[in-house]
Scaffold this motif. Structure first.
Motif, PDB file in Angstrom:
ATOM      1  N   ARG A  24       0.825  -1.212   0.000  1.00  0.00           N
ATOM      2  CA  ARG A  24       0.000   0.000   0.000  1.00  0.00           C
ATOM      3  C   ARG A  24       0.857   1.259   0.000  1.00  0.00           C
ATOM      4  O   ARG A  24       0.526   2.250  -0.652  1.00  0.00           O
ATOM      5  N   GLU A  25       1.985   1.235   0.714  1.00  0.00           N
ATOM      6  CA  GLU A  25       2.908   2.380   0.690  1.00  0.00           C
ATOM      7  C   GLU A  25       3.479   2.572  -0.709  1.00  0.00           C
ATOM      8  O   GLU A  25       3.603   3.705  -1.190  1.00  0.00           O
TER       9      GLU A  25
ATOM     10  N   VAL B  98      -1.680  18.418  -6.522  1.00  0.00           N
ATOM     11  CA  VAL B  98      -2.288  17.987  -5.267  1.00  0.00           C
ATOM     12  C   VAL B  98      -3.097  16.717  -5.493  1.00  0.00           C
ATOM     13  O   VAL B  98      -3.858  16.609  -6.466  1.00  0.00           O
ATOM     14  N   VAL B  99      -2.918  15.749  -4.601  1.00  0.00           N
ATOM     15  CA  VAL B  99      -3.681  14.498  -4.637  1.00  0.00           C
ATOM     16  C   VAL B  99      -4.581  14.482  -3.404  1.00  0.00           C
ATOM     17  O   VAL B  99      -4.097  14.541  -2.266  1.00  0.00           O
ATOM     18  N   SER B 100      -5.886  14.424  -3.620  1.00  0.00           N
ATOM     19  CA  SER B 100      -6.836  14.485  -2.507  1.00  0.00           C
ATOM     20  C   SER B 100      -6.958  13.130  -1.819  1.00  0.00           C
ATOM     21  O   SER B 100      -6.572  12.084  -2.367  1.00  0.00           O
ATOM     22  N   LYS B 101      -7.540  13.145  -0.626  1.00  0.00           N
ATOM     23  CA  LYS B 101      -7.784  11.892   0.086  1.00  0.00           C
ATOM     24  C   LYS B 101      -8.757  11.003  -0.687  1.00  0.00           C
ATOM     25  O   LYS B 101      -8.627   9.777  -0.686  1.00  0.00           O
ATOM     26  N   ALA B 102      -9.730  11.625  -1.345  1.00  0.00           N
ATOM     27  CA  ALA B 102     -10.686  10.847  -2.139  1.00  0.00           C
ATOM     28  C   ALA B 102      -9.981  10.132  -3.290  1.00  0.00           C
ATOM     29  O   ALA B 102     -10.293   8.965  -3.598  1.00  0.00           O
ATOM     30  N   GLN B 103      -9.035  10.793  -3.935  1.00  0.00           N
ATOM     31  CA  GLN B 103      -8.278  10.152  -5.016  1.00  0.00           C
ATOM     32  C   GLN B 103      -7.424   9.018  -4.485  1.00  0.00           C
ATOM     33  O   GLN B 103      -7.299   7.968  -5.131  1.00  0.00           O
ATOM     34  N   ILE B 104      -6.833   9.207  -3.319  1.00  0.00           N
ATOM     35  CA  ILE B 104      -6.026   8.143  -2.716  1.00  0.00           C
ATOM     36  C   ILE B 104      -6.897   6.931  -2.422  1.00  0.00           C
ATOM     37  O   ILE B 104      -6.539   5.790  -2.748  1.00  0.00           O
ATOM     38  N   GLU B 105      -8.053   7.154  -1.824  1.00  0.00           N
ATOM     39  CA  GLU B 105      -8.940   6.036  -1.506  1.00  0.00           C
ATOM     40  C   GLU B 105      -9.388   5.322  -2.781  1.00  0.00           C
ATOM     41  O   GLU B 105      -9.419   4.085  -2.841  1.00  0.00           O
ATOM     42  N   GLN B 106      -9.713   6.087  -3.803  1.00  0.00           N
ATOM     43  CA  GLN B 106     -10.184   5.478  -5.052  1.00  0.00           C
ATOM     44  C   GLN B 106      -9.124   4.592  -5.674  1.00  0.00           C
ATOM     45  O   GLN B 106      -9.425   3.504  -6.171  1.00  0.00           O
TER      46      GLN B 106
ATOM     47  N   LEU C  76      -6.399   3.228  -4.144  1.00  0.00           N
ATOM     48  CA  LEU C  76      -5.775   2.235  -3.277  1.00  0.00           C
ATOM     49  C   LEU C  76      -6.752   1.220  -2.712  1.00  0.00           C
ATOM     50  O   LEU C  76      -6.330   0.246  -2.080  1.00  0.00           O
ATOM     51  N   CYS C  77      -8.054   1.406  -2.943  1.00  0.00           N
ATOM     52  CA  CYS C  77      -9.049   0.517  -2.333  1.00  0.00           C
ATOM     53  C   CYS C  77      -9.963  -0.100  -3.385  1.00  0.00           C
ATOM     54  O   CYS C  77     -10.391   0.576  -4.326  1.00  0.00           O
ATOM     55  N   SER C  78     -10.289  -1.363  -3.193  1.00  0.00           N
ATOM     56  CA  SER C  78     -11.303  -2.009  -4.023  1.00  0.00           C
ATOM     57  C   SER C  78     -12.681  -1.666  -3.474  1.00  0.00           C
ATOM     58  O   SER C  78     -12.812  -0.996  -2.442  1.00  0.00           O
ATOM     59  N   TRP C  79     -13.742  -2.162  -4.138  1.00  0.00           N
ATOM     60  CA  TRP C  79     -15.108  -1.812  -3.747  1.00  0.00           C
ATOM     61  C   TRP C  79     -15.417  -2.180  -2.304  1.00  0.00           C
ATOM     62  O   TRP C  79     -16.150  -1.471  -1.625  1.00  0.00           O
ATOM     63  N   ASP C  80     -14.899  -3.330  -1.848  1.00  0.00           N
ATOM     64  CA  ASP C  80     -15.253  -3.803  -0.514  1.00  0.00           C
ATOM     65  C   ASP C  80     -14.265  -3.336   0.552  1.00  0.00           C
ATOM     66  O   ASP C  80     -14.229  -3.872   1.656  1.00  0.00           O
ATOM     67  N   GLU C  81     -13.458  -2.354   0.230  1.00  0.00           N
ATOM     68  CA  GLU C  81     -12.535  -1.784   1.188  1.00  0.00           C
ATOM     69  C   GLU C  81     -12.806  -0.285   1.324  1.00  0.00           C
ATOM     70  O   GLU C  81     -13.490   0.306   0.490  1.00  0.00           O
ATOM     71  N   SER C  82     -12.247   0.280   2.357  1.00  0.00           N
ATOM     72  CA  SER C  82     -12.314   1.728   2.507  1.00  0.00           C
ATOM     73  C   SER C  82     -11.121   2.177   3.334  1.00  0.00           C
ATOM     74  O   SER C  82     -10.517   1.392   4.062  1.00  0.00           O
ATOM     75  N   LEU C  83     -10.772   3.443   3.186  1.00  0.00           N
ATOM     76  CA  LEU C  83      -9.718   4.058   3.983  1.00  0.00           C
ATOM     77  C   LEU C  83     -10.292   5.316   4.609  1.00  0.00           C
ATOM     78  O   LEU C  83     -10.722   6.227   3.895  1.00  0.00           O
TER      79      LEU C  83
ATOM     80  N   ALA D  62      -6.870   6.882   8.564  1.00  0.00           N
ATOM     81  CA  ALA D  62      -5.993   5.836   8.040  1.00  0.00           C
ATOM     82  C   ALA D  62      -5.098   6.378   6.930  1.00  0.00           C
ATOM     83  O   ALA D  62      -3.921   5.996   6.829  1.00  0.00           O
ATOM     84  N   ILE D  63      -5.641   7.242   6.094  1.00  0.00           N
ATOM     85  CA  ILE D  63      -4.832   7.861   5.037  1.00  0.00           C
ATOM     86  C   ILE D  63      -3.735   8.719   5.655  1.00  0.00           C
ATOM     87  O   ILE D  63      -2.589   8.703   5.206  1.00  0.00           O
ATOM     88  N   GLU D  64      -4.092   9.464   6.689  1.00  0.00           N
ATOM     89  CA  GLU D  64      -3.091  10.302   7.360  1.00  0.00           C
ATOM     90  C   GLU D  64      -1.965   9.467   7.954  1.00  0.00           C
ATOM     91  O   GLU D  64      -0.786   9.841   7.866  1.00  0.00           O
ATOM     92  N   VAL D  65      -2.309   8.321   8.534  1.00  0.00           N
ATOM     93  CA  VAL D  65      -1.285   7.416   9.087  1.00  0.00           C
ATOM     94  C   VAL D  65      -0.408   6.871   7.971  1.00  0.00           C
ATOM     95  O   VAL D  65       0.820   6.808   8.098  1.00  0.00           O
ATOM     96  N   LEU D  66      -1.038   6.485   6.854  1.00  0.00           N
ATOM     97  CA  LEU D  66      -0.293   5.949   5.722  1.00  0.00           C
ATOM     98  C   LEU D  66       0.684   6.992   5.173  1.00  0.00           C
ATOM     99  O   LEU D  66       1.857   6.682   4.897  1.00  0.00           O
TER     100      LEU D  66
END
Length: 223
Positions: free
Chosen positions: A152-153, A167-175, A177-184, A188-192
């Motif tokens: 993931r890193e 600039v890369v938004s948190k929404a773009q990162i989640e989209q 890095l995550c599949s449909w059945d996952e979420s960040l 969690a994004i801040e920790v990553l």
């Protein structure tokens, strides 16, 4: 890399999702043509397409994709091993054709080959300061010393480097890095990001900035 897997066999799908996930890929699974068509509104680097689906032939999805001149790479996965079947799939626009059963090492090599051709204009190595990311080997280095990253890193670093200076938004990162059945979650994004920033601490000429309310910016300029 985000992949759409169109496969109705649960055992095969679960195996592929697990194996590709270990390689750092994000995999969404569709079980039918209808689900696959709806999913194609998203951003994918590749489609793995089973041809024998419960509501029709996967070749129809391939026809539809190519009819709208979508260059999205597609690898057909099928038990149909006749030369005429392979020729039809390739003629309709499949970028490759993999016969079931197959070994993961072969599929992964074909994925690399297809995405390499599709992204012929994209750099095989992304670099800023003395940080380098070698996409073919899925490795990162600082001053030619290997940088230990989780999948993931690595995916986050690749995303930030591909959008270097933007600039890369948190929404773009989640989209990405995550599949449909996952979420960040935001936390969690801040920790990553914090973990990645710490690992990049030794890199010269690299700045990973947090822009409150907007997202993150990786650049080669000093803060």
């Amino acid at each position: 890399m985000r992949i759409l897997l169109v496969e109705d066999d649960r055992l095969i799908a679960d195996t592929l999702v697990t194996a590709l996930g270990r390689g750092g890929h994000v995999v969404d699974r569709a079980q039918t043509l209808r689900e696959a068509e709806a999913a194609l509104d998203g951003e994918y680097a590749l489609v793995l397409l089973d041809l024998g689906l419960p509501d029709g032939d996967g070749l129809q999805l391939l026809r539809d994709v190519r009819a709208r001149r979508d260059p999205l790479p597609v690898i057909a996965l099928t038990a149909r091993d006749r030369a005429t079947d392979r020729a039809l799939g390739l003629d309709l626009g499949a970028d490759d054709y993999v016969i079931k059963p197959f070994e993961m090492v072969e599929l992964e090599a074909r994925i690399r080959a297809v995405t390499r051709r599709a992204g012929a204009g994209a750099a095989a190595e992304l670099r800023v300061g003395d940080l380098a990311l070698r996409r073919e080997q899925r490795s990162a280095l600082i001053a030619d010393q290997a940088l230990e990253l989780t999948p993931r890193e690595y995916a986050l670093l690749e995303l930030l480097l591909m959008r270097q200076g933007r600039v890369v938004s948190k929404a773009q990162i989640e989209q990405q890095l995550c599949s449909w059945d996952e979420s960040l979650s935001d936390a969690a994004i801040e920790v990553l990001v914090h973990r990645l920033r710490r690992k990049l601490g030794a890199a010269r000429g690299v700045t990973l900035a947090t822009l409150r309310g907007f997202g993150y910016l990786l650049s080669g300029e000093d803060a």
